[in-house]
Design a protein around this motif. Sequence first.
Motif: not given
Length: 123
Positions: A99-122
């Motif tokens: 995000s280019k803006y002030t840090i928040t905890t809201r996903p909607s405030d972040f404009g760029s995203w990666g595709p994600g990586t799976q974490v599985t804890v057994s």
Amino acid sequence: QVQLVESGGGLVQAGGSLRLSCAASGRTFSTYNTGWFRQAPGKEREFVAAISWSSGSTYYADSVKGRFTISRDNAKNTVYLQMNSLKPEDTAVYYCAASKYTITTRPSDFGSWGPGTQVTVSS
């Protein structure tokens, strides 16, 4: 806009550790605030951690405080999430966001995203 790609996810036993990486493209990435979010099946995407590009200040969700550490290497255009003492409830797809803006905890405030990586804890 920057392009982000996460890596480092996998399957780990409870109590174990993983380090996620988020590689970014774009010469201005060092001026973006960066965060990690996660989403478990059937749940909303939730904030995990963030780091300020200007001060290096870090922020954590209560559920991961003391176990996870966010850091960044501007020379490598990479942000990391070190995850220790993993629990089954940490299982989720983990996303890096910028995000280019002030840090928040809201996903909607972040404009760029990666595709994600799976974490599985057994257990």
